[in-house]
Write a protein that holds these residues in place. Structure first.
Motif, PDB file in Angstrom:
ATOM      1  N   THR A  58      22.718  16.636  32.010  1.00 28.72           N
ATOM      2  CA  THR A  58      21.641  15.418  31.126  1.00 28.72           C
ATOM      3  C   THR A  58      21.936  14.042  31.381  1.00 28.72           C
ATOM      4  O   THR A  58      21.811  13.151  30.172  1.00 28.72           O
ATOM      5  CB  THR A  58      21.674  15.645  29.152  1.00 28.72           C
ATOM      6  N   GLN A  60      21.210  10.315  33.297  1.00 31.13           N
ATOM      7  CA  GLN A  60      20.589   8.998  32.720  1.00 31.13           C
ATOM      8  C   GLN A  60      20.793   7.518  33.936  1.00 31.13           C
ATOM      9  O   GLN A  60      21.838   8.038  34.390  1.00 31.13           O
ATOM     10  CB  GLN A  60      19.876   8.759  31.510  1.00 31.13           C
ATOM     11  N   ARG A  66      26.248   9.633  29.557  1.00 35.43           N
ATOM     12  CA  ARG A  66      25.995  10.979  28.744  1.00 35.43           C
ATOM     13  C   ARG A  66      27.147  11.929  29.629  1.00 35.43           C
ATOM     14  O   ARG A  66      27.444  12.493  30.580  1.00 35.43           O
ATOM     15  CB  ARG A  66      24.930  11.837  29.139  1.00 35.43           C
ATOM     16  N   LEU A 265      17.526  10.269  40.182  1.00 35.18           N
ATOM     17  CA  LEU A 265      18.655  11.009  39.381  1.00 35.18           C
ATOM     18  C   LEU A 265      20.003  10.322  39.446  1.00 35.18           C
ATOM     19  O   LEU A 265      19.843   9.702  40.534  1.00 35.18           O
ATOM     20  CB  LEU A 265      18.713  12.350  39.230  1.00 35.18           C
TER      21      LEU A 265
END
Length: 326
Positions: A58, A60, A66, A265
């Protein structure tokens, strides 16, 4: 009387001590702070990029981090079975950039070395000042204008842009002034008497050049190669105007056009951190090899002792020679 005279204190024997307040060198502190600020802005973006590349699924593009810590985004660079994999594009672009940069580095080193030889005092040109500023013109011209001018030239001549013809040529032209300046610095501290000594000992021109000149200036030639390699490896402004869209793109163009072709990403951070790590590893290997070579060159030579027959104790071994054997 003599004893009484010696006991009397003389004014010139009195040592005057004064408390001198040491002045703080503010310039040293200011320059040190400026250097630390420079290192901060230089390396913090790369460090943050490397940290964010180890996020979980997940993850970012911005903080906070994260977790958990994972290598999933790094695996997308070489594992073709993952969902967000970019392994095929990275592999093709990496090979293209590597070979293009190697060829450009070799050409830049050769042309820069050849041009610098023409500016040596022995072969000076009458218009060397004008020629020097003409060479520096490519250095002062913005990179985008160099690429745009080459694009207009090749289009006028009827050639289709190609990575190995038009883009390679523009990158070589851009790197030649850097190589030229590096070689001029090497020639300025070069002692030409070494070549004269080699010719006095019977060496001809090619032998002197191969055995004497090249070993003494190889560091400048290698530096020129690094300039050509690095400028081509990181180029975007010139290459994007001089390559067609039907061939594998170099890494800078792949990264620069990333938002238009795929979602952004953390694997982009992994790619940037990976290329930086590879570059630092190559620099470390070169430095280690150079250090080992310098230590070997500085090692003591025992062949002279063997030739003159030096004993282990420091004496010279003298052997009797029969006159009749001469």
């Amino acid at each position: 009387m003599a004893t009484a005279a010696e006991d009397v204190a003389r004014p010139q024997d009195v040592v005057v001590r004064r408390d001198v307040k040491q002045r703080r060198d503010w310039s040293k502190w200011v320059l040190g702070a400026y250097f630390m600020l420079f290192l901060f802005f230089l390396y913090i973006p790369m460090i943050l990029m490397a940290i964010l590349s180890f996020q979980g699924d997940t993850g970012q593009l911005t903080f906070p981090f994260r977790g958990p810590i994972s290598l999933d985004w790094w695996r997308t660079l070489w594992d073709t079975d993952l969902f967000n994999t970019i392994a095929e594009d990275v592999s093709a672009s990496g090979r293209q950039s590597l070979w293009l940069s190697l060829v450009a580095g070799v050409l830049v080193a050769v042309f820069g070395f050849s041009l610098s030889m023409a500016f040596r005092r022995r072969w000076r040109l009458k218009g060397d000042v004008v020629a020097f500023f003409i060479l520096m013109l490519a250095l002062m011209t913005p990179a985008f204008l160099v690429g745009l001018g080459n694009q207009l030239l090749w289009k006028f001549m009827g050639f289709t842009p190609n990575l190995w013809y038009t883009a390679l040529g523009a990158n070589v032209i851009w790197g030649i002034p850097f190589s030229f300046l590096v070689m001029l610095a090497v020639w300025n501290r070069y002692d030409r008497h070494v070549e004269e000594a080699a010719r006095d000992l019977g060496a001809n021109g090619p032998t002197t050049f191969r055995e004497v000149t090249l070993p003494l200036v190889w560091t400048g030639i290698f530096g020129s190669f690094l300039f050509g390699f690095t400028l081509t490896w990181n180029d975007f402004d010139r290459t994007i105007l001089l390559q067609s869209g039907y061939e594998a793109q170099p890494l800078p163009i792949l990264i620069g056009t990333w938002p238009q072709s795929r979602p952004i990403l953390p694997n982009l951070y992994a790619l940037g951190a990976g290329t930086t790590a590879v570059t630092l590893a190559i620099i470390a290997v070169v430095l280690i090899a150079g250090t080992v070579r310098l230590r070997k060159r500085g090692a003591p030579i025992h062949s002279v002792e063997e030739e003159f027959g030096v004993e282990p104790g420091g004496g010279i071994r003298v052997e009797a020679v029969d006159p009749a054997s001469r």
